[in-house]
Design a protein around this motif. Structure first.
Motif, PDB file in Angstrom:
ATOM      1  N   ALA A   2      18.393 -16.789  11.140  1.00  0.00           N
ATOM      2  CA  ALA A   2      18.524 -18.160  11.665  1.00  0.00           C
ATOM      3  C   ALA A   2      17.229 -18.957  11.542  1.00  0.00           C
ATOM      4  N   TYR A   3      17.361 -20.233  11.827  1.00  0.00           N
ATOM      5  CA  TYR A   3      16.223 -21.159  11.864  1.00  0.00           C
ATOM      6  C   TYR A   3      15.893 -21.283  13.351  1.00  0.00           C
ATOM      7  N   VAL A   4      14.843 -20.594  13.786  1.00  0.00           N
ATOM      8  CA  VAL A   4      14.579 -20.467  15.220  1.00  0.00           C
ATOM      9  C   VAL A   4      13.490 -21.452  15.642  1.00  0.00           C
ATOM     10  N   VAL A   5      13.804 -22.290  16.621  1.00  0.00           N
ATOM     11  CA  VAL A   5      12.802 -23.260  17.085  1.00  0.00           C
ATOM     12  C   VAL A   5      12.420 -22.948  18.534  1.00  0.00           C
ATOM     13  N   PRO A   6      11.176 -23.297  18.904  1.00  0.00           N
ATOM     14  CA  PRO A   6      10.669 -22.937  20.232  1.00  0.00           C
ATOM     15  C   PRO A   6      11.212 -23.823  21.341  1.00  0.00           C
ATOM     16  N   ASP A   7      12.128 -23.265  22.135  1.00  0.00           N
ATOM     17  CA  ASP A   7      12.728 -24.034  23.219  1.00  0.00           C
ATOM     18  C   ASP A   7      12.039 -23.633  24.520  1.00  0.00           C
ATOM     19  N   GLY A   8      11.266 -24.505  25.046  1.00  0.00           N
ATOM     20  CA  GLY A   8      10.643 -24.211  26.338  1.00  0.00           C
ATOM     21  C   GLY A   8       9.151 -24.027  26.223  1.00  0.00           C
ATOM     22  N   ILE A   9       8.507 -24.439  27.286  1.00  0.00           N
ATOM     23  CA  ILE A   9       7.048 -24.417  27.308  1.00  0.00           C
ATOM     24  C   ILE A   9       6.524 -22.976  27.305  1.00  0.00           C
ATOM     25  N   GLY A  10       7.332 -22.032  27.772  1.00  0.00           N
ATOM     26  CA  GLY A  10       6.923 -20.617  27.786  1.00  0.00           C
ATOM     27  C   GLY A  10       6.559 -20.133  26.395  1.00  0.00           C
ATOM     28  N   ILE A  11       7.351 -20.549  25.406  1.00  0.00           N
ATOM     29  CA  ILE A  11       7.091 -20.118  24.026  1.00  0.00           C
ATOM     30  C   ILE A  11       5.801 -20.774  23.512  1.00  0.00           C
TER      31      ILE A  11
END
Ligand code: UDP
Length: 243
Positions: free
Chosen positions: A61-70
């Motif tokens: 997949a094309y994984v994008v950083p969701d959330g400030i934790g990442i």
């Protein structure tokens, strides 16, 4: 996805900014390249550590950083991820593109009421985008072939699947080759927010990066799921300190 990626605890995230991501996805859609977008938060990363099935899905997949934790984890691990990309914001940005380009959109997931009101809201806000189909996310396994047939025959450019993570990711991965939709993206509880059934945290909380805390206060039953956040932080620090 083979370039511009950075690993966080074994998950390869896109390092693109929000605007670069939108531009890249538009290019992929226009060239007919099939893309499965996953907006992954710490919870997903932690589940992927346990489940090989999810790991395999994320690899394709094309994984994008969701959330400030990442984003923080990336900073600690010296990885070039600077901006978070939430599902709802990416959905809205893609709808803007759909509006400009008269793309066709299919909305799958959430309760029948939520699905209906989210579809109506989006149709009002993006009148040139064509919402060619919409269906709630509470169906039986035996209905799936018919749902897939319907989506395939309508030939949408975008398919949003709002059935919660990682259920939606598993569903998309199972059918992605049959669906023939250029861009498919899991959007979690976004239809509930767009349809007005669940409020997104006020901007004040968003700015403080405490949206997760606001959601916890509003839906205390989420606490068990949110335990993944401190566990994620601990695991990142162990990785950083190599202990
Ligand atoms: N949902 C669904 N089918 C199911 C279970 C859940 O369509 O079998 C929907 C649910 O109505 C909600 C969304 O999936 O709209 C999950 O939202 P949640 O906020 O839990 O997802 P997250 O954003 O945390 O992944």
């Amino acid at each position: 996805m083979n370039n511009s990626v950075a690993p966080i605890l074994g998950v390869r995230f896109s390092t693109r900014s929000f605007q670069e991501t939108v531009a890249d996805l538009v290019k992929r859609i226009e060239s007919g390249q099939m893309t499965h977008v996953v907006t992954a938060n710490p919870e997903i990363v932690m589940i992927a550590r346990e489940q090989e099935k999810l790991r395999t899905i994320l690899e394709r997949a094309y994984v994008v950083p969701d959330g400030i934790g990442i984003v923080y984890a990336a900073k600690w691990l010296h990885q070039p991820i600077h901006e978070r990309i939430t599902g709802i914001e990416l959905l809205e940005a893609l709808m803007e593109q759909a509006n400009e380009r008269k793309w066709k959109v299919y909305m799958l997931g959430a309760s029948p009421e939520s699905n209906r009101s989210a579809s109506e809201r989006l149709a009002e806000r993006y009148p040139q985008a064509q919402i060619v189909g919409a269906r709630d996310g509470y169906f039986r396994a035996e209905d799936e072939p018919e749902i897939v047939r319907e989506i395939t025959s309508l030939q949408p450019d975008l398919l949003f699947v709002a059935m919660g993570a990682p259920r939606q990711e598993e569903w998309i991965s199972k059918y992605r080759d049959q669906l023939q939709v250029p861009l498919v993206m899991g959007v979690g509880g976004s239809f509930d927010v767009i349809g007005g059934r669940v409020k997104r945290a006020p901007v004040f909380w968003q700015k403080l990066h405490l949206e997760w805390f606001y959601r916890l206060l509003k839906q205390p039953s989420r606490w068990r799921r949110q335990l993944a956040i401190p566990l994620f932080v601990l695991t990142v620090w162990r990785e950083k300190l190599k202990i």
